[in-house]
Design an enzyme around this catalytic site. Structure first.
Site, PDB file in Angstrom:
ATOM      1  N   ALA A   1     -79.759  90.480 119.864  1.00 20.09           N
ATOM      2  CA  ALA A   1     -78.711  89.076 119.267  1.00 20.09           C
ATOM      3  C   ALA A   1     -78.996  88.254 120.449  1.00 20.09           C
ATOM      4  O   ALA A   1     -79.428  88.793 121.770  1.00 20.09           O
ATOM      5  CB  ALA A   1     -77.604  88.680 118.462  1.00 20.09           C
ATOM      6  N   HIS A   2     -78.789  86.731 120.617  1.00 17.47           N
ATOM      7  CA  HIS A   2     -78.353  86.232 121.550  1.00 17.47           C
ATOM      8  C   HIS A   2     -77.755  86.374 123.081  1.00 17.47           C
ATOM      9  O   HIS A   2     -76.793  86.449 122.735  1.00 17.47           O
ATOM     10  CB  HIS A   2     -78.116  84.440 121.305  1.00 17.47           C
ATOM     11  CG  HIS A   2     -76.948  84.704 120.456  1.00 17.47           C
ATOM     12  ND1 HIS A   2     -76.642  83.023 119.778  1.00 17.47           N
ATOM     13  CD2 HIS A   2     -75.979  84.917 120.168  1.00 17.47           C
ATOM     14  CE1 HIS A   2     -75.316  82.645 119.532  1.00 17.47           C
ATOM     15  NE2 HIS A   2     -75.282  84.352 120.246  1.00 17.47           N
TER      16      HIS A   2
END
EC number: 2.3.1.191
Lengths: 350, 350, 350
Positions: free
Chosen positions: A238-239
């Site tokens: 994820a980011h």
């Protein structure tokens, strides 16, 4: 089909040899049963018996196993590593002719390094930079202002988002998505609103990324994959995550946002890692574990429950649910018998 | 839109019928509420009540349920199977016109079977063989020397790696990656080094592979998917695995390298299966189980922990962590009361 | 690069400001360390200290934190939401020029709305409808008779199946597969037979779908994703599911067929949800939980076991397996001491 003699291999890879120097191989095989004209290796001493019966023409062995060789052999401190390097000679998919396929769509403002390749129906957008000797396979998209390092190979149908940078000598398997929008949403009066993801993704040198793996770009700063990282297939990162140098992660693992994983970690398959935590260097997480908090010291960690017969398993699940009752029964017995008891746990404090 | 009468369906599929032979249907529906002009089926006796109220014009029933039919019906030993075959008549996506779309890129050395189709922007590389009546959908890549069997359908954007072979009548959903590089890495002095993956992938006849599922090619020998296997979406099958005939695997399951799964197994969703193990024929593994060792006898197996209220669940987790303490308390009680006790378990021996 | 002053931002977004109205920003940053010329936000009071030291030129704060501002600020009831809206001004990937790329393949019977875009190598099949201002990125396929709503953005390489409909203002990340064949198979005498999947997929307005996520079309009726749903990457949603309005689902979660999830639910990452169940509105399921039955009341639910040191964890697993034995020992003690005991659980009744 290339053919190499024992002597040629020994010289090219700086290894000692044993047996007829003219013994020739044109491919690789397992030891059991093995194939004439092919090269195998013995790494795990458990399989030492196979040396006696293998049909392989050349076997790579450790110095300890060399005396057991029946035919030609190469002696290497690490036979598996030596095999990895020699086997590359027989890989038919490594070479390519530089050039741009007529069906590729390359923007006039993109730059293509010497010796690079852009395959059929691939798209290279404005401002993108393709390094020397890089390979952009069929159906890949390199988006605006993305940078692909020298010698990096995007096998096929890889999507590289805007401004994403990949270092040198990376390898990305089919279907990977690099630099997609992170899952950033804010609750508004009418429902979720999109939080723009304005960071990008920076991938170091010598990184491998598996098929259909997804790495999101950062929300504000960049998501970072450091040098030498190995990612298997169908992984989600994820980011804002940072994965440290030479860490390897097996398939189907998911890592939530803003987590930092140290260097040289080994994360098993189908592990779930929470967001906003830190994992130290040299941590090993066993397959299917759930990581909810930071891990501050190196070591081996796990949490998966292994398989059981389904009837037995259902009983176990029921017993796990009765644990509170069991503790109460224990406590009643302790009171009744007045045996000395240590501190009683209190569920309220959990 | 095709229309069929009860009589036509009974004859075409060799089924008994009941009711007006001219009753016509042009599509399918569920029984509740059902739709006039549509065909439904009753398979689960739990829903027998719906026969009385359904608006479906024709219902496929078992002989046992035939007396309860209010309108037209077809009588089949296995109504669901009969439905599956009849419903294909109403599938608008099955037919296609043979040919190669002008935007497809087909190498001059590839061979295209009679009646085959290559869709828009698809790529068929050198030496690839496309079987008779095969369908290569939009954006697919069939790499060098790959073989696609007769009547096989690659829906769209499927990547078929070099030398991969697929049998006849397979169906592969969008985004699947067949024959990607296995996750083979050796530790070198500077970090991970790639172990070339020189095997390929062999897929049998009548296999279905779901969307974005990944199957890696073998390291030395081939990864093998036998005839009739059914794979759902987002599955990972690592290098050197062998999946036995007619085994079905649900979505999100991951199988590590060199594992062999028997015939007619049913593997639930999100199961994790370790590498280098064997699973016998006819094994059922329940969803989300973790399989760490071989399974040598047929049966039903599981290990997933079902949901609980989160507060209650947190207490359960704490109690599980206190199990060692509970056993010690039990032992203290047993000593104190001097009741006869069996062998004491010893954690050191676990 | 766009630049905005404090005053401009305050007016455009209807916010109060504090500090020099000419303060200008041209991008966003985190508060620590922050960057001159950039805008940050303070949402979590835990980070309030960062206000004193940040180099950000403008900070969005809540009314409560406004007094602590050292420089220019915008005051918003929900600073994160205000940030989400303002940050969109700095997103370089939002604008596009309408038109069809020469390499795109658009069927003559497809309709393209005003201001829409079809990117390089994208395919739009017969009868498909692309709404006003919709963006069909590089390599996407919009299949026959599919409908893409106004302002919807398919980032790249998205596959939209036949007759699938997407509402307005949706966003779909690269590699997503929308409307693939559901995993419907019937056992026939020779093995599995395909059950045609004749329903489709209906996606509402303002839905986000993540990279490589798969949603299958319905078997008879449609799979439905309601308005405002947020789906992260690598999610599997099987045929006939219905996901209620404004529900958000994190990455790697899988949902089996015919399950209905309520409105405003939050489902964590890597959750496994069984088929044919119902989950009420406003349910929160923690990451990695296994949901085997319906959830009828709102609340927070979980079932994941968190990480432990692997040696300790192996002992715990062995103890869990010994729970039946522990209960027997408890019972023996209770009999021996004749303390009053409640109902004895009976494993046979589980």
């Amino acid at each position: 089909m290339s053919t190499y003699t024992l002597d040629e291999l020994a010289q090219r890879f700086g290894l000692q040899s044993s047996g007829d120097p003219a013994t020739a191989v044109h491919g690789v095989c397992g030891l059991k049963p093995g194939k004439p004209g092919h090269l195998g290796f013995l790494s795990n001493p458990k399989f030492r018996d196979e040396l006696a019966s293998t049909a392989a023409s050349i076997v790579i062995v450790s110095p300890r196993d060399a005396p057991a060789l029946k035919g030609a052999g190469l002696i290497a401190a690490d036979p598996y590593l030596a095999y990895a390097r020699i086997a590359a000679l027989f890989d038919p998919d490594r070479d390519f002719e530089a050039g741009v396929h007529p069906s590729a769509v390359v923007d006039a403002t993109a730059t293509l390094g010497t010796g690079s390749f852009v395959g059929a129906t691939a798209v290279v957008e404005a401002g993108a930079q393709i390094g020397e000797g890089a390979y952009i396979g069929a159906g890949c998209t390199v988006s605006r202002d993305a940078v692909i390092g020298a010698g990096t190979r995007l096998v096929a149908r890889v999507w590289v988002g805007p401004r994403v940078t990949l270092g040198a000598r990376c390898q990305v398997q089919a279907g990977a998505v690099l630099g997609s929008r992170g899952f950033g949403n804010a609750r508004g009066p009418q429902g979720w609103e999109e939080v723009p993801q304005l960071g990008s993704l920076v991938v170091g040198d010598d990184v491998e990324i598996g098929a259909n793996t997804c790495i999101d770009r950062g929300a504000i700063d960049d998501t970072v994959i450091e040098n030498g990282v190995r990612l298997d297939n169908l992984i989600q990162i994820a980011h804002n995550c940072r994965i440290g140098e030479h860490t390897a992660i097996a398939a189907c693992t998911g890592i939530a946002g803003s987590t930092r994983i140290g260097r040289r970690c080994m994360i098993g398959g189908a592990v779930g890692i929470n967001g906003h935590i830190e994992i130290a260097d040299d941590v090993i997480v066993l397959g299917r574990a759930m990581v909810t908090g930071s891990i501050t010291t190196r070591g081996v960690y796990g949490s998966g429950l292994p398989l059981d017969d389904a009837r037995e398993w259902r009983k176990t699940v029921a017993r796990v649910r009765r644990l509170g009752r069991m503790e109460a029964r224990l406590q009643a017995l302790e009171r009744h018998t007045r045996i000395p008891v240590g501190t009683q746990e209190d569920d309220k404090n959990v």
